[in-house]
Design an enzyme around this catalytic site. Structure first.
Site, PDB file in Angstrom:
ATOM      1  CB  SER A  89      70.937   7.198 112.392  1.00 12.85           C
ATOM      2  OG  SER A  89      71.897   6.281 112.896  1.00 12.85           O
ATOM      3  CG  HIS A 107      73.390   9.806 109.847  1.00 12.15           C
ATOM      4  ND1 HIS A 107      74.076  10.973 109.565  1.00 12.15           N
ATOM      5  CD2 HIS A 107      73.847   9.387 111.056  1.00 12.15           C
ATOM      6  CE1 HIS A 107      74.902  11.244 110.561  1.00 12.15           C
ATOM      7  NE2 HIS A 107      74.796  10.297 111.479  1.00 12.15           N
ATOM      8  CG  ASP A 116      75.624   7.163 113.257  1.00  8.31           C
ATOM      9  OD1 ASP A 116      76.114   8.299 113.132  1.00  8.31           O
ATOM     10  OD2 ASP A 116      74.410   6.962 113.438  1.00  8.31           O
ATOM     11  CG  MET A 146      80.287   4.896 116.164  1.00  8.13           C
ATOM     12  SD  MET A 146      79.283   4.788 117.647  1.00  8.13           S
ATOM     13  CE  MET A 146      77.777   5.572 117.095  1.00  8.13           C
ATOM     14  CG  HIS A 151      78.498  11.001 112.036  1.00 10.29           C
ATOM     15  ND1 HIS A 151      77.612  11.045 113.092  1.00 10.29           N
ATOM     16  CD2 HIS A 151      79.572  11.736 112.433  1.00 10.29           C
ATOM     17  CE1 HIS A 151      78.124  11.759 114.081  1.00 10.29           C
ATOM     18  NE2 HIS A 151      79.321  12.176 113.715  1.00 10.29           N
ATOM     19  CG  MET A 154      81.033   9.703 115.449  1.00  5.16           C
ATOM     20  SD  MET A 154      79.483   9.079 116.103  1.00  5.16           S
ATOM     21  CE  MET A 154      78.849   8.280 114.635  1.00  5.16           C
ATOM     22  CG  MET A 178      77.836  15.395 117.289  1.00  2.00           C
ATOM     23  SD  MET A 178      76.989  14.143 116.321  1.00  2.00           S
ATOM     24  CE  MET A 178      76.290  13.084 117.591  1.00  2.00           C
ATOM     25  N   GLY A 200      78.308   8.353 120.126  1.00  2.00           N
ATOM     26  CA  GLY A 200      78.675   7.015 120.584  1.00  2.00           C
ATOM     27  C   GLY A 200      77.512   6.032 120.582  1.00  2.00           C
ATOM     28  CG  ASP A 239      73.677  12.537 114.573  1.00  2.00           C
ATOM     29  OD1 ASP A 239      72.736  11.852 114.990  1.00  2.00           O
ATOM     30  OD2 ASP A 239      74.767  12.058 114.182  1.00  2.00           O
TER      31      ASP A 239
HETATM   32  C1  DX5 Z   1      75.239   9.037 117.812  1.00  2.00           C
HETATM   33  C2  DX5 Z   1      75.032   8.959 116.328  1.00  2.00           C
HETATM   34  C3  DX5 Z   1      73.642   9.250 115.905  1.00  2.00           C
HETATM   35  C4  DX5 Z   1      72.595   8.298 116.441  1.00  2.00           C
HETATM   36  C5  DX5 Z   1      71.303   9.016 116.521  1.00  2.00           C
HETATM   37  O1  DX5 Z   1      76.589   9.017 118.094  1.00  2.00           O
HETATM   38  O2  DX5 Z   1      75.873   9.867 115.642  1.00  2.00           O
HETATM   39  O3  DX5 Z   1      73.540   9.346 114.486  1.00  2.00           O
HETATM   40  O4  DX5 Z   1      72.432   7.155 115.655  1.00  2.00           O
HETATM   41  O5  DX5 Z   1      70.389   8.192 117.160  1.00  2.00           O
HETATM   42  P1  DX5 Z   1      69.109   8.760 117.891  1.00  2.00           P
HETATM   43  O6  DX5 Z   1      68.273   9.449 116.841  1.00  2.00           O
HETATM   44  O7  DX5 Z   1      68.467   7.542 118.453  1.00  2.00           O
HETATM   45  O8  DX5 Z   1      69.582   9.731 118.929  1.00  2.00           O
HETATM   46 ZN    ZN Z   2      75.495  10.223 113.453  1.00  2.00          ZN
END
Ligand code: DX5
Ligand code: ZN
Length: 216
Positions: free
Chosen positions: A9, A34, A36, A38, A67, A69, A138, A143, A176
């Protein structure tokens, strides 16, 4: 032994030089990137938009696992497809018509997945599995990167594996949140096909070793 897909990620990469982070991932053998996304509404954080994905698309051929969110994936997924997403994952917990959304994304010619937050059960997405290329489980509340893995999600992964195998669905299981060598091994043992990992890879002294430790 089956090969585990490693999807680092970039949430934990240096945001002042994301292209460099992605190049590094390419060089050390990541399978996917990946990303993210948000919106500050579905989750209490704001990160990356489609313009950033588009800019990164010009720098690598790696598979983009996006992803979302966000509260309104039905409104924005096309922008991410146009930007170069190979897989779009939206959340089960949004209000949109999930079956229609999954079909629309799939019919557009890219892959589609649904993510479930820790409190969402496998049963809630069971009827959608025939339409999905992937389920993203998850193992932290979405977040933020750098949170601790929720070990009580392991039975959920096992349950999903059982359903997918029994019904012979063509659907990957991706995990994740809080993934490192130890938690990654637990997930693969429970039936995961793909692992997302952010802080563990990007804060490692040797990110290549970190990726290797997730693959075995
Ligand atoms: C959290 C994200 C993850 C995050 C994972 O909301 O969806 O993809 O970046 O990070 P780590 O591996 O540090 O938990
Ligand atoms: Zn993610």
């Amino acid at each position: 032994m089956k090969k585990v897909i490693i999807a680092p990620s970039i949430l934990s990469a240096d945001f002042s030089n994301l292209a460099h982070g992605v190049k590094m991932l390419e060089e050390i053998g990541a399978d996917w990137v990946h990303i993210d996304v948000m919106d500050g509404h579905f989750v209490p954080n704001i990160t990356i938009g489609s313009e950033v994905v588009k800019a990164l698309r010009g720098t690598t051929k790696l598979f983009f696992d996006v992803h979302l969110m966000i509260t309104n994936p039905e409104k924005y997924w096309r922008d991410f497809k146009k930007a170069g997403a190979d897989l779009i994952v939206f959340h089960q917990e949004v209000l949109a018509d999930k079956k229609k959304l999954a079909k629309d994304i799939k019919d557009s010619g890219i892959k589609v997945g649904i993510s479930i937050k820790p409190k969402t059960s496998v049963e809630e997405i069971e009827s959608l599995l025939p339409y999905l290329d992937l389920v993203l489980v998850m193992t932290v509340e979405p977040g933020f990167g750098g949170q601790s893995f929720m070990e009580d999600m392991i039975p959920k992964i096992k349950r999903l594996r059982k359903i997918i195998d029994e019904k012979k669905y063509n659907c990957l299981i991706e995990i994740d949140g809080g993934i490192n060598a130890a938690t990654g091994e637990l997930c693969v043992g429970a039936g995961a096909d793909a692992l997302v990992s952010g802080s563990y890879i990007f804060s490692a002294i040797d990110p290549a070793d970190a990726i290797k430790s997730l693959s075995i």
